[in-house]
Design a protein around this motif. Structure first.
Motif, PDB file in Angstrom:
ATOM      1  N   ALA A 126       0.840  -1.107   0.061  1.00 13.06           N
ATOM      2  CA  ALA A 126       0.162   0.045  -0.059  1.00 13.06           C
ATOM      3  C   ALA A 126       0.722   1.308   0.025  1.00 13.06           C
ATOM      4  CB  ALA A 126      -1.012  -0.076   1.381  1.00 13.06           C
ATOM      5  N   CYS A 127       2.028   1.339   0.721  1.00 11.04           N
ATOM      6  CA  CYS A 127       2.944   2.410   0.948  1.00 11.04           C
ATOM      7  C   CYS A 127       3.550   2.868  -0.422  1.00 11.04           C
ATOM      8  CB  CYS A 127       4.044   2.142   1.858  1.00 11.04           C
ATOM      9  SG  CYS A 127       3.383   2.313   3.817  1.00 11.04           S
ATOM     10  N   CYS A 128       3.773   1.591  -1.310  1.00 11.95           N
ATOM     11  CA  CYS A 128       4.626   1.962  -2.433  1.00 11.95           C
ATOM     12  C   CYS A 128       3.845   1.723  -3.601  1.00 11.95           C
ATOM     13  CB  CYS A 128       5.774   0.827  -2.535  1.00 11.95           C
ATOM     14  SG  CYS A 128       7.071   1.149  -1.242  1.00 11.95           S
ATOM     15  N   GLY A 129       2.582   1.603  -3.752  1.00 16.62           N
ATOM     16  CA  GLY A 129       1.633   1.515  -4.587  1.00 16.62           C
ATOM     17  C   GLY A 129       1.624   0.514  -5.517  1.00 16.62           C
ATOM     18  N   VAL A 130       1.952  -0.872  -5.095  1.00 17.41           N
ATOM     19  CA  VAL A 130       1.881  -2.012  -5.778  1.00 17.41           C
ATOM     20  C   VAL A 130       0.863  -2.971  -5.063  1.00 17.41           C
ATOM     21  CG1 VAL A 130       4.245  -1.639  -6.488  1.00 17.41           C
ATOM     22  CG2 VAL A 130       3.576  -2.974  -4.550  1.00 17.41           C
ATOM     23  N   PHE A 131       0.656  -4.164  -5.866  1.00 22.60           N
ATOM     24  CA  PHE A 131      -0.216  -5.329  -5.343  1.00 22.60           C
ATOM     25  C   PHE A 131       0.413  -6.002  -4.453  1.00 22.60           C
ATOM     26  CE2 PHE A 131      -2.008  -4.060  -9.348  1.00 22.60           C
ATOM     27  CZ  PHE A 131      -3.533  -4.485  -9.147  1.00 22.60           C
ATOM     28  N   GLY A 132       0.015  -6.593  -3.477  1.00 19.13           N
ATOM     29  CA  GLY A 132       0.667  -7.283  -2.340  1.00 19.13           C
ATOM     30  C   GLY A 132      -0.173  -8.198  -1.841  1.00 19.13           C
ATOM     31  N   PHE A 133      -0.111  -9.797  -1.526  1.00 13.99           N
ATOM     32  CA  PHE A 133      -0.978 -10.735  -1.438  1.00 13.99           C
ATOM     33  C   PHE A 133      -0.536 -11.478  -0.137  1.00 13.99           C
ATOM     34  CE2 PHE A 133      -2.902 -14.943  -2.548  1.00 13.99           C
ATOM     35  CZ  PHE A 133      -3.988 -14.551  -2.004  1.00 13.99           C
ATOM     36  N   LYS A 134      -1.262 -11.619   0.719  1.00 13.81           N
ATOM     37  CA  LYS A 134      -1.105 -12.554   1.834  1.00 13.81           C
ATOM     38  C   LYS A 134      -1.962 -13.793   1.667  1.00 13.81           C
ATOM     39  CE  LYS A 134      -3.283 -13.038   5.838  1.00 13.81           C
ATOM     40  NZ  LYS A 134      -3.467 -14.455   5.963  1.00 13.81           N
ATOM     41  N   PRO A 135      -1.352 -14.988   1.219  1.00 10.85           N
ATOM     42  CA  PRO A 135      -2.141 -16.183   0.926  1.00 10.85           C
ATOM     43  C   PRO A 135      -2.618 -16.735   2.194  1.00 10.85           C
ATOM     44  CG  PRO A 135      -0.145 -16.374  -0.161  1.00 10.85           C
ATOM     45  CD  PRO A 135       0.092 -15.280   0.847  1.00 10.85           C
ATOM     46  N   THR A 136      -3.752 -17.645   1.963  1.00 10.38           N
ATOM     47  CA  THR A 136      -4.275 -18.513   3.048  1.00 10.38           C
ATOM     48  C   THR A 136      -2.962 -18.849   3.936  1.00 10.38           C
ATOM     49  OG1 THR A 136      -6.083 -19.037   1.988  1.00 10.38           O
ATOM     50  CG2 THR A 136      -5.497 -20.328   3.940  1.00 10.38           C
ATOM     51  N   PHE A 137      -3.074 -18.750   5.354  1.00 11.89           N
ATOM     52  CA  PHE A 137      -2.034 -19.285   6.301  1.00 11.89           C
ATOM     53  C   PHE A 137      -1.605 -20.838   5.990  1.00 11.89           C
ATOM     54  CE2 PHE A 137      -0.521 -21.290   9.917  1.00 11.89           C
ATOM     55  CZ  PHE A 137       0.702 -20.744  10.269  1.00 11.89           C
ATOM     56  N   GLY A 138      -0.557 -21.104   5.785  1.00 15.01           N
ATOM     57  CA  GLY A 138      -0.114 -22.830   5.426  1.00 15.01           C
ATOM     58  C   GLY A 138      -0.285 -23.020   4.135  1.00 15.01           C
ATOM     59  N   ARG A 139      -0.929 -22.168   3.203  1.00 18.75           N
ATOM     60  CA  ARG A 139      -0.718 -22.507   1.841  1.00 18.75           C
ATOM     61  C   ARG A 139       0.503 -22.678   1.315  1.00 18.75           C
ATOM     62  NH1 ARG A 139      -5.568 -21.629  -2.519  1.00 18.75           N
ATOM     63  NH2 ARG A 139      -4.540 -22.604  -4.285  1.00 18.75           N
ATOM     64  N   HIS A 328      -6.949 -15.993   7.136  1.00 20.34           N
ATOM     65  CA  HIS A 328      -7.632 -15.624   5.772  1.00 20.34           C
ATOM     66  C   HIS A 328      -6.622 -15.164   4.764  1.00 20.34           C
ATOM     67  CE1 HIS A 328     -10.987 -16.158   8.672  1.00 20.34           C
ATOM     68  NE2 HIS A 328     -11.758 -16.665   7.569  1.00 20.34           N
ATOM     69  N   PRO A 329      -6.901 -15.240   3.546  1.00 16.77           N
ATOM     70  CA  PRO A 329      -6.043 -14.765   2.491  1.00 16.77           C
ATOM     71  C   PRO A 329      -6.646 -13.390   2.226  1.00 16.77           C
ATOM     72  CG  PRO A 329      -7.878 -15.904   1.320  1.00 16.77           C
ATOM     73  CD  PRO A 329      -7.904 -16.428   2.926  1.00 16.77           C
ATOM     74  N   ALA A 330      -5.667 -12.264   2.161  1.00 13.60           N
ATOM     75  CA  ALA A 330      -5.894 -10.833   2.069  1.00 13.60           C
ATOM     76  C   ALA A 330      -5.102 -10.201   0.787  1.00 13.60           C
ATOM     77  CB  ALA A 330      -5.738 -10.168   3.560  1.00 13.60           C
ATOM     78  N   LEU A 331      -5.670  -9.440   0.036  1.00 13.01           N
ATOM     79  CA  LEU A 331      -4.840  -8.557  -1.120  1.00 13.01           C
ATOM     80  C   LEU A 331      -5.197  -7.261  -0.795  1.00 13.01           C
ATOM     81  CD1 LEU A 331      -3.964  -8.800  -3.903  1.00 13.01           C
ATOM     82  CD2 LEU A 331      -6.315  -8.759  -4.572  1.00 13.01           C
ATOM     83  N   SER A 332      -3.952  -6.625  -1.021  1.00 10.14           N
ATOM     84  CA  SER A 332      -4.016  -5.065  -1.280  1.00 10.14           C
ATOM     85  C   SER A 332      -3.864  -4.640  -2.545  1.00 10.14           C
ATOM     86  CB  SER A 332      -2.715  -4.552  -0.173  1.00 10.14           C
ATOM     87  OG  SER A 332      -2.813  -3.024  -0.237  1.00 10.14           O
ATOM     88  N   ILE A 333      -4.914  -3.879  -2.833  1.00 10.19           N
ATOM     89  CA  ILE A 333      -4.795  -3.183  -4.399  1.00 10.19           C
ATOM     90  C   ILE A 333      -4.697  -1.734  -4.358  1.00 10.19           C
ATOM     91  CG2 ILE A 333      -6.486  -2.819  -6.195  1.00 10.19           C
ATOM     92  CD1 ILE A 333      -8.228  -5.217  -5.475  1.00 10.19           C
ATOM     93  N   PRO A 334      -3.587  -1.327  -5.091  1.00 11.54           N
ATOM     94  CA  PRO A 334      -3.291   0.067  -5.096  1.00 11.54           C
ATOM     95  C   PRO A 334      -3.952   1.162  -5.756  1.00 11.54           C
ATOM     96  CG  PRO A 334      -2.014  -1.094  -6.767  1.00 11.54           C
ATOM     97  CD  PRO A 334      -2.774  -2.182  -6.146  1.00 11.54           C
TER      98      PRO A 334
END
Length: 373
Positions: A126-139, A328-334
């Motif tokens: 979010a700070c740098c204006g790109v996409f970042g994805f945290k997958p489901t824990f353990g995946r 839970h999986p979570a995505l940041s969209i710029p």
């Protein structure tokens, strides 16, 4: 202003990839941007995600810096240097995976890998204006990733585009099969506290998507943040507390790490109860909605000079940390803003629905883009 801490040239002629220096690369030392690990031994084998990248033909071009010991949110590092925020100069790059986000924002890598224990992929994205994805824990495998033992941390990719992020997931997760963009989507808009200008951008974007919207309130959201702090403190001290004896841990991290060592068994037990309650609450909300939507950050990224105290700025993670606790999986969209500063739209999906989450994000962005034409 250091982004790359070690230059590499491994693999094939596929996408250029850089990895956070908490991820083992055979023949390189994993130092987590800490002087306390300056004499760390060379890794004798690749982390599993690195092995998978190379097998898929990626070209590994470097290891990148981070907030020391991955225990901070700003990305400021007085030992290896703080990665510059390429798109928003003078603002923090975010932490802890600061170098991973900055490398993608600067175009040094087609995608990069970071780790997310309390928002450490989504915050710098979010700070740098790109996409970042945290997958489901353990995946995604964490074999060969620091710390060895965790109930929160996930390896996740950064990319400048959603298709490249999907490609990254396909390379690091053998079970990942890109999903078709769904025909109908219902989004639960989570009620949270955030700067009015950020809420304005978020609501305008969601409205422009044309997707069905509904309101959601999570009763245990605040408690989940506090519980996530208790768990990360206990687990980080278990992994890194012994480094305090070296006297080489940076002063800001040393103070926080010493305080983390005071986390009581009672606090940890209560945190686990909150984890159970909050996870059930999120699962219930996602039984009615395909994804939940909320800001990634509660405010615009701080200026570097205003972010010196690591403990004072932990509130940056107020909207991301709860989903590390729940897994839970979570995505940041710029997104952009009238102020010319970055805004992150965070989408959260059911556990294991990583492919669906990224497909919904694609649908949302396509709808918004069509509406702007």
């Amino acid at each position: 202003m250091s982004i790359i801490v070690e230059t590499l040239d491994l693999g094939g002629d596929g996408p250029r990839v850089m990895v956070k220096d908490t991820i083992d690369v055979a023949g390189s030392a994993t130092r987590a941007s800490s002087p306390a690990l300056q004499d760390a031994p060379l890794a004798d084998q690749h982390a599993e995600v690195v092995r998978l990248l190379l097998k898929a033909g990626a070209r590994l071009t470097g290891k990148v810096g981070l907030h020391e010991l991955a225990f901070g949110t700003t990305g400021i590092n007085h030992h290896t240097g703080t990665a510059a925020n390429p798109r928003f100069p003078g603002r923090i790059p975010g932490g802890s995976s600061s170098g991973s986000a900055a490398a993608v924002a600067m175009g040094l890598a087609d995608f990069s890998l970071g780790t997310d224990t309390g928002g450490s992929v989504r915050v710098p994205a979010a700070c740098c204006g790109v996409f970042g994805f945290k997958p489901t824990f353990g995946r995604v495998s964490r074999v060969g990733v620091m710390p060895t033992h965790t109930s929160l941390d996930c390896v996740g990719p950064f990319a400048a585009s959603l298709p490249m992020l999907v490609r990254a997931m396909s390379m690091i997760d053998p079970t990942f099969v890109p999903a078709q963009v769904p025909g109908s989507v219902r989004i639960g808009v989570l009620r949270v506290t955030a700067e009015a200008a950020i809420q304005k951008v978020l609501h305008a974007t969601l409205a422009a998507s044309g997707l069905a919207l509904g309101n959601v309130e999570l009763q245990h959201f605040g408690a989940a943040y506090d519980a996530g702090m208790a768990v990360i403190n206990r687990e980080t001290f278990a992994a890194c507390g012994h480094l305090l004896e070296t006297g080489k841990v940076g002063a800001d991290i040393a103070g926080r790490l010493a305080a983390a060592g005071q986390t009581s068994d009672a606090a940890l037990a209560e945190a686990e109860l909150v984890r159970e309650r909050f996870t059930a609450e999120v699962d219930q909300a996602l039984a009615s909605f395909d994804v939940l939507a909320l800001p990634t950050l509660p405010d615009f990224p701080l200026r570097l000079e205003d972010a010196a105290d690591t403990r004072a700025v932990l509130g940056m993670t107020s909207l991301v940390r709860p989903f590390n606790l729940s897994g839970h999986p979570a995505l940041s969209i710029p997104l952009g803003s009238e102020a010319g500063l970055p805004v992150g739209l965070q989408l959260v999906a059911a556990k294991g629905a990583d492919e669906k989450l990224l497909a919904i994000a694609e649908r949302l962005l396509l709808n918004v883009q069509r509406g702007e034409v």
